[in-house]
Every structure is written in C-alpha cells, then in structure tokens.
Scaffold this active site. Structure first.
Site, mmCIF file in Angstrom:
data_model
loop_
_atom_site.group_PDB
_atom_site.id
_atom_site.type_symbol
_atom_site.label_atom_id
_atom_site.label_comp_id
_atom_site.label_asym_id
_atom_site.label_seq_id
_atom_site.Cartn_x
_atom_site.Cartn_y
_atom_site.Cartn_z
ATOM 1 N N ALA A 1 0.950 -1.214 0.000
ATOM 2 C CA ALA A 1 0.060 0.029 0.152
ATOM 3 C C ALA A 1 0.805 1.169 0.001
ATOM 4 O O ALA A 1 2.119 1.272 0.257
ATOM 5 C CB ALA A 1 -0.769 -0.037 1.233
ATOM 6 N N GLY B 1 -0.329 -5.351 0.366
ATOM 7 C CA GLY B 1 -1.436 -5.033 -0.789
ATOM 8 C C GLY B 1 -0.822 -5.581 -1.850
ATOM 9 O O GLY B 1 -1.850 -5.982 -2.821
ATOM 10 N N GLU C 1 -1.803 -9.297 -1.923
ATOM 11 C CA GLU C 1 -3.280 -9.341 -1.729
ATOM 12 C C GLU C 1 -3.732 -9.047 -3.149
ATOM 13 O O GLU C 1 -4.651 -9.969 -3.591
ATOM 14 C CB GLU C 1 -4.038 -8.328 -0.911
ATOM 15 C CG GLU C 1 -3.782 -8.725 0.589
ATOM 16 C CD GLU C 1 -4.385 -7.691 1.703
ATOM 17 O OE1 GLU C 1 -5.089 -8.076 2.280
ATOM 18 O OE2 GLU C 1 -3.974 -6.379 1.507
ATOM 19 N N GLU D 1 2.186 -6.513 7.216
ATOM 20 C CA GLU D 1 1.475 -5.400 7.882
ATOM 21 C C GLU D 1 1.698 -5.330 9.359
ATOM 22 O O GLU D 1 1.419 -4.405 10.027
ATOM 23 C CB GLU D 1 0.008 -5.597 7.546
ATOM 24 C CG GLU D 1 -0.468 -4.900 6.188
ATOM 25 C CD GLU D 1 -0.295 -6.124 5.084
ATOM 26 O OE1 GLU D 1 -0.636 -5.941 3.968
ATOM 27 O OE2 GLU D 1 0.552 -7.202 5.197
#
Length: 677
Positions: free
Chosen positions: A67, A106, A109, A129
């Site tokens: 992210a 992310g 993901e 994370e």
C-alpha cells in the site's frame, strides 16, 4: 480518467493475452491512481472479445510492494482498493500475476485475487503489515488460508516474514516459476495454458489445515508479542476464515483492521517506520557530501564492547585490526569473537567457512602502530577522560592523514577528546550499545569541529554494518543516557520513600520495557562506575557494592539470584534500604504505580524536551529512535516523545510540577497547546 491523473498503469496486447502493466516508481505502491488504472484497464480487457487471458505485471525493480502508506490517515481518493480487487477476482477470463522483486502486503493481496501466480525464483512474497501494527485489510487473512492453508497463513500474517518464491511454490502460493530474465514472456505463455481451465476465484476455494496451530503460535511467541495487539488480531482473522463464509470473514477482517488502523499502537509503529528513515538525514549537510573511504577498520580494546564492534565490520567483509595492551586480554577477546561466531554457526546463521573467512579478516595486535593504515579507528577503552585523551594524542601521531578517529564513549565530552589531537575535524563519537554485535542503535556524536564528510561517513558506515544511526550533539550522556539519568535518580528516591525494587521494575515491564531500572542495574553490574572504596558508603548502591552485591554476576544485587539467574526479592536489600530511609529521616509510605510512572517516565520526556531545545537531537523522532533501538522502549508506544503526545503533554507537565520538577520550557509550550512533539 481525468487529465490530471498520473499514468501509472498501461495495457498492451500479445495476441489473445492482455498485459496490464503497473509503473509507479520507486516500488509500484498501490497509490490511488494505480487503483484507478487497474480498474480501468481490467474493465477494458474484459470487454475485449479478442482477449482470452490477462497478465498483471510491473515495470521497474519490483512487483507491487504494498500500500501507499503516505495515504494513510488522509481522505480517500480514487476507487476503493477492495472493490478493485473484487472486480479482478470476479474476472470472467483467467488472470495471472507475474511477480518479481517483492509482492508484499497489498501487493500480495493483489496477487491473491489473480487466479494464478507465476514468479521469478528471486522474488519474495509476504504480508508484513503486522510490523506496522496492522493486518492485511483487503482480504489477505481470508484468501491466504484458502491458498496455503491455515498453518502457513497464520504464520505469515502474525510474524510478517516474507517467503522466497521457491518455498512459495512448494506452499501453493505460486503456481509456477519463471526464468529470472524471461518473466514477461513466460507469464504470457503460462496464461495461454490457463485459457482452457478458465478463472479460479480464490474466494471459492475451501479453507484447509489445522486451526490448532493458532494457539501453538500464541504460546511460542508469548514473550515476543507481549503488549502487542496486531499479531493476535491477525490470528483472530485467520481463525475467522475457518468458520465464517467468505464475505462474513471479510467483514470481520475489515472490523479488526479498523480497530488497529485507528488505534494508538499502529500509529506508533508507523511513526517509528518513518522516524527510522528520517534519522538517516543530517540537517544542514549538502546531499552531495563526498564520503571518505572506509576499507580498513581499527578497534582499540578487545573487551566485550571492542569485540562486539569488531564483529559488525568483519561480518560485512571489512578487515579489522584489534589492539590490546596485554597478550592475555587480546587472546581472550579474539577467543570470545570466535566463540560467538561458532555459536551463530551452530544455529545455522553462518556456514563454518564463513566463520573462518571472517576470522581471517581479523588482525590481533599489541601495538597502536599497526593502526597506521586504517581508515577508521574506533576506541573502546575504559570510560575515563584522561585515558581517552592520552590515547587520542597517540593516535594523532600514528593515524594516516584523513583517517577518522572515533570514540565509543557513552557520556564523555567529544570536543575535549578531539582537542587532544591536532585534527579535531577528523574526530567523531560513535557510541555503540552493548552487546555491540546485536544492538541496532548507533549514536553518532557530532563535535563542534567534526567535519561534514566525517559525520556523513560515520552515519553511512553505521548503515553499512546494519545499525540505525542517529546524530547526537555533545552533552553529558548524549541523547539516550542523558534521558536515562533522571529515571534512575527518581527510581532510587522512590526506594527511600517506600517503593520496592520489584514494584518499580514491574511498572516498567508492564509498560512494555524489557526490564526495569533495578533489573537493568543488576544485569549491567551494580559496580559499574562505583568508586571501589568499601568504607565510603554514601548511597544504597555503595552499600550493595561494599557487600559484593554487584548484580547477576555475583548472584546478588538489588535482587538475589539462583544458579539460573532467576531473581527473587532480597531481605538484605530491604534492610539496607530501611537503614538509609531512617538515616535520611524519611517516613515510609504507600507509593502508587501511577506515581512511579509520573516520576520515572515523565522526567524522561522533560529531559527530551531540553535536548530538543538545545539542539542536541535533530528532531523529536530521532529521540524516539534512540529509545526504541537502544533501550527497548516498546515500539507500540512509539518512543518517549511520541508517547508524550498520546499521554498528553499537559498531563505530563502538570504531574511534573506536582512532584516538584522544573518543567522544560518546550514541554510547557507543548502542554499549553495540548500538542505532541
């Protein structure tokens, strides 16, 4: 897409395969415009009847690394990340993620919503994370158990360590390995083989594996995770995947993510993430400052500190000449280095041949003259100004022109040390923390005459040997030890007023510190800095030392210790404290845990405010980095200056005044504004 949107995603076609390419330097973070580009190009590829499969890959050195954390806490912009991922997963054509570099957070993901994954062998995949006090909040905790099973998913999410691509293939996280230099072509070829198979939505796959592993992980990591929320939240989400339908699992994950995202722990961990990077920047120094070459290092002193310092350089392939005054001390020091390396090799950290190579770079010597060809010389001798000045006077005559002369002093005036040479510009403080081969902090002390290139080289050298380096100004104790002093002083006073060593220590360990003031004293040695006269007893510490209660090494200090160094409260120490209490005419009273916090932790913030105002630290976040990496301040509290904002600077200032402290002007200013540092 509006005209002011950066073009960070493009698409090209190779026959019946559409290739969507992300290019958002430096690490292809999932910025709002990347999410917008993914949504637009996937929609276009799915609407094109000539496209039978889609490859998602990235330009530059890496796949999507995660992210864009610079967007955290800001108003949302662009399409929702979850909505973009769900649309990719729902694609009616097979989607292949082509992974190189890292697919983290992310990024992983995103790869998980693709139906298939191909990676180069050097790639790494993971969900780190938890290290920012968070969890994968876009379905990572729900999709991973469906792809790699509960055990691997629980381990990956709660520990946050990346997995190399070959291992990821064995786990089922990656479907195929590509050639290191042919990922683009191999991914297209692989995508063609999946056209007949069609899409494979991850959400439709069954969760597998033993949920019992979650409790095992909690037990195995109880000490490591003490005080942290995020590891347990990650595990709760993986556990939810085993019992809830996918969409309900996603909702549970989202709820847990929100708690962490808006909680103080993640804010603190994200603060330290940025603070560590900021600490490397030297205010007022031109970015193009040319560094001095450091190809050979000299270390004076082969004791615990000198040996540990030497190990840092040997591990990075830099030759070290280590000097001692006596052969026995030199042999002992070299033997300890070898023993430490052998112990690491036994644990698999090094191969035996690596140990031999590192020891081969070490030159033991009894003569300072052998340091004449060193680029950097670090002294790690007894903490005495006269000793250090005499030594630097000798080095001044021996060291070659341009050599950096560094003192590992933890308290003393670097300017006074530098003045004992004819080249004060070449002198700098490099304060390592014990054990120096393990502790990450390095305080780089800038003397009044330290040259810019010397300071920059010391900082860069610290980074090269794996340290987190922080610039400090010259003052007694620099940043860390200067702030430690008021804590230790108040802890001693609290004993006279009625607290016990165990109570004071427990307040600190409950706060999240690895140990309290008296446990720390016993570990380091109660006798450190003692005047060595058993007839001169002016303090509790003097009395302990006079009786040989020097800490763990003597099985007696502020605590009694058994053969395994387990502590227990000491009746004799209670007697000594009581004697001094009566002598001082102090009446014993009940001391609350809150008072211990106010009198030991709040004064540290006060001292930090003085350090900042005097310019002895470049920024408040540097002070936080010092305490996180040098003293074990809990990272989930973000360091003392960040924590002051959470606790309330007004509350801290008021309590300090109540207890009779002089409140630092900068702290008063922050308190009046109810602001943090």
């Amino acid at each position: 897409m509006s005209e002011d949107t950066p073009i960070s995603v493009t698409m090209e076609k190779d026959g019946d395969v559409a290739v969507v390419i992300v290019n958002n330097p430096p690490v292809n973070a999932l910025s709002w415009h990347v999410r917008q580009g993914l949504a637009d190009h996937f929609a276009a590829a799915l609407a094109d009847d000539g496209v039978k499969a889609i490859v998602l890959r990235c330009d530059g050195g890496t796949f999507i690394a995660g992210a864009d954390i610079s967007e955290f806490g800001k108003p949302p912009r662009g399409p929702d990340f979850n909505a973009v991922l769900n649309s990719i997963e729902a694609a009616t054509k097979p989607v292949v993620a082509a992974i190189h570099g890292t697919a983290l957070g992310g990024g992983l993901e995103t790869a998980l919503v693709c139906h298939y994954r191909i990676a180069v062998p050097s790639a790494k995949l993971g969900v780190p994370e938890v290290k920012l006090g968070l969890l994968p909040g876009a379905g990572g905790t729900q999709r991973l158990p469906r792809v790699v099973g509960v055990e691997a998913a629980a381990t990956m999410t709660s520990l946050g360590e990346p997995v190399p691509a070959p291992k990821a293939k064995d786990m089922g996280l990656v479907d195929a390995l590509a050639g290191e230099d042919s990922l683009a072509a191999d991914a297209i070829a692989f995508a063609r083989t999946k056209i007949a198979d069609g899409p494979r939505p991850t959400r439709e796959r069954a969760v597998f594996g033993d949920v019992g592993v979650i409790e095992q992980l909690k037990t195995a990591n109880a000490k490591r995770w003490r005080g942290f929320d995020a590891p347990y939240a990650n595990l709760a989400c993986v556990e939810a995947a085993t019992r809830l339908p996918f969409d309900e699992g996603l909702a549970f994950e989202r709820q847990e993510f929100g708690k962490l995202m808006f909680g103080s722990q993640s804010a603190a961990q994200r603060h330290i993430f940025f603070a560590e990077r900021q600490a490397a920047k030297i205010d007022g120094l031109p970015k193009d400052t040319k560094l001095r070459d450091v190809k050979k290092v000299g270390v004076i002193g082969a004791g615990t500190m000198g040996g540990g310092i030497s190990m840092n350089f040997l591990q990075k392939g830099l030759p070290v000449t280590i000097v001692e005054m006596e052969q026995d001390a030199l042999d002992r020091g070299v033997g300890v280095i070898r023993k430490n390396y052998d112990a690491s090799a036994a644990k698999g950290r090094f191969k035996p041949e690596q140990v031999d190579a590192m020891m081969g770079l070490l030159t033991p010597s009894l003569s300072l003259d052998d340091l004449a060809d060193c680029d950097l010389i670090i002294e790690a001798v007894y903490e005495n100004m006269d000793v250090k000045k005499e030594l630097f006077g000798k080095l001044d005559k021996i060291a070659k022109p341009g050599a950096i002369l560094a003192s590992n002093t933890s308290y003393l005036d670097v300017n006074e040390i530098a003045a004992s040479t004819s080249r004060p510009a070449d002198v700098v403080g490099m304060h390592f923390f014990s054990p120096a081969n393990v502790m990450k902090l390095l305080e780089v002390v800038r003397g009044d005459k330290t040259a810019d290139d010397v300071l920059a080289t010391a900082m860069a050298t610290g980074k090269k040997i794996g340290k987190v380096a922080v610039v400090a100004g010259v003052c007694h104790g620099f940043i860390g030890n200067r702030m430690l002093a008021p804590r230790q002083l108040e802890a001693q006073k609290l004993l006279l007023e009625g607290a016990t060593p165990a109570q004071v220590d427990k307040v600190h360990t409950d706060f999240g510190m690895p140990m309290g003031p008296f446990q720390m004293s016993d570990l380091a040695g109660v006798d450190i800095g003692w005047h060595r006269d058993p007839n001169r007893i002016e303090s509790i510490r003097d009395a302990l030392c006079a009786e040989g209660r020097w800490g763990q090494k003597k099985q007696a200090g502020f605590y009694d210790y058994d053969d395994k160094r387990n502590p227990s409260e000491s009746a004799r120490v209670a007697e000594i404290i009581d004697h001094f209490r009566q002598k001082a005419g102090i009446e014993k009273r009940e001391i609350s845990d809150q008072e211990i916090v106010e009198r030991t932790l709040y004064p540290m913030v006060n001292e930090g405010a003085l350090i900042l105002a005097e310019g002895k630290a470049q920024r408040a976040s540097d002070i936080d980095v010092v305490w996180i990496y040098g003293y074990g301040w809990p990272v989930y509290r973000g360091g003392p200056m960040f924590w002051a904002g959470l606790e309330g600077t007004d509350k801290i200032a008021a309590a300090l005044e109540k207890h009779g402290f002089e409140v630092a002007p900068l702290l008063k200013e922050k308190a009046a504004a109810k602001a943090g540092f």
